[in-house]
Design a protein around this motif. Structure first.
Motif, PDB file in Angstrom:
ATOM      1  N   ALA A 132     103.247  57.109 -85.523  1.00  0.00           N
ATOM      2  CA  ALA A 132     103.281  58.539 -85.192  1.00  0.00           C
ATOM      3  C   ALA A 132     102.017  59.226 -85.701  1.00  0.00           C
ATOM      4  O   ALA A 132     101.416  60.047 -84.987  1.00  0.00           O
ATOM      5  N   LEU A 133     101.592  58.908 -86.910  1.00  0.00           N
ATOM      6  CA  LEU A 133     100.368  59.510 -87.447  1.00  0.00           C
ATOM      7  C   LEU A 133      99.164  59.201 -86.558  1.00  0.00           C
ATOM      8  O   LEU A 133      98.341  60.089 -86.284  1.00  0.00           O
ATOM      9  N   ARG A 134      99.064  57.966 -86.089  1.00  0.00           N
ATOM     10  CA  ARG A 134      97.945  57.597 -85.203  1.00  0.00           C
ATOM     11  C   ARG A 134      97.996  58.409 -83.912  1.00  0.00           C
ATOM     12  O   ARG A 134      96.971  58.909 -83.439  1.00  0.00           O
ATOM     13  N   LEU A 135      99.187  58.532 -83.327  1.00  0.00           N
ATOM     14  CA  LEU A 135      99.336  59.301 -82.083  1.00  0.00           C
ATOM     15  C   LEU A 135      98.886  60.743 -82.295  1.00  0.00           C
ATOM     16  O   LEU A 135      98.071  61.274 -81.532  1.00  0.00           O
ATOM     17  N   TYR A 136      99.425  61.400 -83.313  1.00  0.00           N
ATOM     18  CA  TYR A 136      99.115  62.809 -83.524  1.00  0.00           C
ATOM     19  C   TYR A 136      97.632  63.023 -83.838  1.00  0.00           C
ATOM     20  O   TYR A 136      97.021  63.971 -83.330  1.00  0.00           O
ATOM     21  N   GLU A 137      97.048  62.157 -84.627  1.00  0.00           N
ATOM     22  CA  GLU A 137      95.622  62.284 -84.931  1.00  0.00           C
ATOM     23  C   GLU A 137      94.793  62.096 -83.668  1.00  0.00           C
ATOM     24  O   GLU A 137      93.821  62.827 -83.443  1.00  0.00           O
ATOM     25  N   ARG A 138      95.161  61.136 -82.842  1.00  0.00           N
ATOM     26  CA  ARG A 138      94.459  60.903 -81.578  1.00  0.00           C
ATOM     27  C   ARG A 138      94.556  62.128 -80.663  1.00  0.00           C
ATOM     28  O   ARG A 138      93.637  62.433 -79.906  1.00  0.00           O
ATOM     29  N   MET A 139      95.665  62.866 -80.753  1.00  0.00           N
ATOM     30  CA  MET A 139      95.871  64.040 -79.907  1.00  0.00           C
ATOM     31  C   MET A 139      95.279  65.321 -80.512  1.00  0.00           C
ATOM     32  O   MET A 139      95.469  66.396 -79.962  1.00  0.00           O
ATOM     33  N   GLY A 140      94.559  65.195 -81.612  1.00  0.00           N
ATOM     34  CA  GLY A 140      93.873  66.350 -82.168  1.00  0.00           C
ATOM     35  C   GLY A 140      94.603  67.072 -83.285  1.00  0.00           C
ATOM     36  O   GLY A 140      94.153  68.133 -83.735  1.00  0.00           O
ATOM     37  N   PHE A 141      95.713  66.536 -83.747  1.00  0.00           N
ATOM     38  CA  PHE A 141      96.410  67.147 -84.884  1.00  0.00           C
ATOM     39  C   PHE A 141      95.642  66.817 -86.157  1.00  0.00           C
ATOM     40  O   PHE A 141      95.128  65.716 -86.309  1.00  0.00           O
ATOM     41  N   ARG A 142      95.574  67.797 -87.055  1.00  0.00           N
ATOM     42  CA  ARG A 142      94.894  67.619 -88.328  1.00  0.00           C
ATOM     43  C   ARG A 142      95.836  67.965 -89.456  1.00  0.00           C
ATOM     44  O   ARG A 142      96.734  68.791 -89.316  1.00  0.00           O
ATOM     45  N   ARG A 143      95.600  67.342 -90.599  1.00  0.00           N
ATOM     46  CA  ARG A 143      96.445  67.556 -91.782  1.00  0.00           C
ATOM     47  C   ARG A 143      96.435  69.005 -92.227  1.00  0.00           C
ATOM     48  O   ARG A 143      95.405  69.667 -92.185  1.00  0.00           O
ATOM     49  N   LEU A 144      97.582  69.462 -92.670  1.00  0.00           N
ATOM     50  CA  LEU A 144      97.762  70.761 -93.320  1.00  0.00           C
ATOM     51  C   LEU A 144      98.392  70.457 -94.680  1.00  0.00           C
ATOM     52  O   LEU A 144      99.575  70.704 -94.901  1.00  0.00           O
ATOM     53  N   PRO A 145      97.637  69.876 -95.603  1.00  0.00           N
ATOM     54  CA  PRO A 145      98.220  69.354 -96.849  1.00  0.00           C
ATOM     55  C   PRO A 145      98.936  70.407 -97.692  1.00  0.00           C
ATOM     56  O   PRO A 145      99.860  70.065 -98.442  1.00  0.00           O
ATOM     57  N   GLU A 146      98.547  71.651 -97.562  1.00  0.00           N
ATOM     58  CA  GLU A 146      99.215  72.700 -98.328  1.00  0.00           C
ATOM     59  C   GLU A 146     100.664  72.911 -97.872  1.00  0.00           C
ATOM     60  O   GLU A 146     101.452  73.545 -98.573  1.00  0.00           O
ATOM     61  N   ARG A 147     101.037  72.341 -96.726  1.00  0.00           N
ATOM     62  CA  ARG A 147     102.408  72.472 -96.219  1.00  0.00           C
ATOM     63  C   ARG A 147     103.214  71.174 -96.359  1.00  0.00           C
ATOM     64  O   ARG A 147     104.364  71.113 -95.931  1.00  0.00           O
ATOM     65  N   ASP A 148     102.628  70.129 -96.918  1.00  0.00           N
ATOM     66  CA  ASP A 148     103.387  68.894 -97.156  1.00  0.00           C
ATOM     67  C   ASP A 148     104.596  69.221 -98.019  1.00  0.00           C
ATOM     68  O   ASP A 148     104.544  70.119 -98.866  1.00  0.00           O
TER      69      ASP A 148
END
Length: 166
Positions: A132-148
């Motif tokens: 899932a992480l690979r899919l989302y990163e490939r689709m342009g999603f970026r981490r929002l670590p402050e919301r983890d």
């Protein structure tokens, strides 16, 4: 993927969507035994009442997967802020993985966000869910670590977001 489309889940499909969601989470190693979360995954009637449920269906109208779309401030929104649309519980029937269904559902959520005038789509993914992480990163999603965040001590969720245009 020309034989697969995305549309709202119909009432007669709710039970099947719940089964697919639980099966997908189990196949990914994200559910162990009975749990409160498994009940929430199966409770598609509540999800349909409090959020939008989208289904990916094949040319024969067979449900291949689904996603829950939650507006900011709704019961199912966990990390969204004003102007964002959140999605959760994206699940693909394990026997239909690898066909691009997850990407199609994710793009449908992004399109819906644009329709609603939202500027970003957000979601959380279990840090152990590498596909899932690979899919989302490939689709342009970026981490929002402050919301983890961690709903329970053994589960660490990573927040991701993608800008959209209306």
């Amino acid at each position: 993927m020309s034989d697969v489309s995305v549309r709202p889940v119909r009432p007669d499909e709710l039970a099947r969507v719940g089964e697919i969601t639980v099966a997908a989470y189990r196949a990914s190693g994200l559910l162990h035994g009975d749990s409160d979360y498994e009940h929430q995954l199966r409770d598609t009637a509540r999800r349909a009442e409090l959020a939008e449920l989208l289904a990916a269906v094949d040319g024969d109208d067979v449900v291949l997967g689904s996603v829950t779309v939650a507006r900011y401030g709704s019961w199912f929104a966990q990390v969204a802020v004003p102007g964002e649309l959140e999605f959760r519980m994206l699940a693909i029937d394990p026997q239909h993985r690898g066909r691009g269904v997850g990407e199609l559902l994710t793009q449908a959520v992004c399109d819906r966000a644009g329709d609603l005038g939202c500027h970003r789509v957000v979601m959380c993914v279990d840090r152990s869910n590498a596909p899932a992480l690979r899919l989302y990163e490939r689709m342009g999603f970026r981490r929002l670590p402050e919301r983890d965040w961690a709903p329970v001590p053994a589960v660490q969720l990573l927040a991701l977001g993608r800008e959209v245009t209306g």
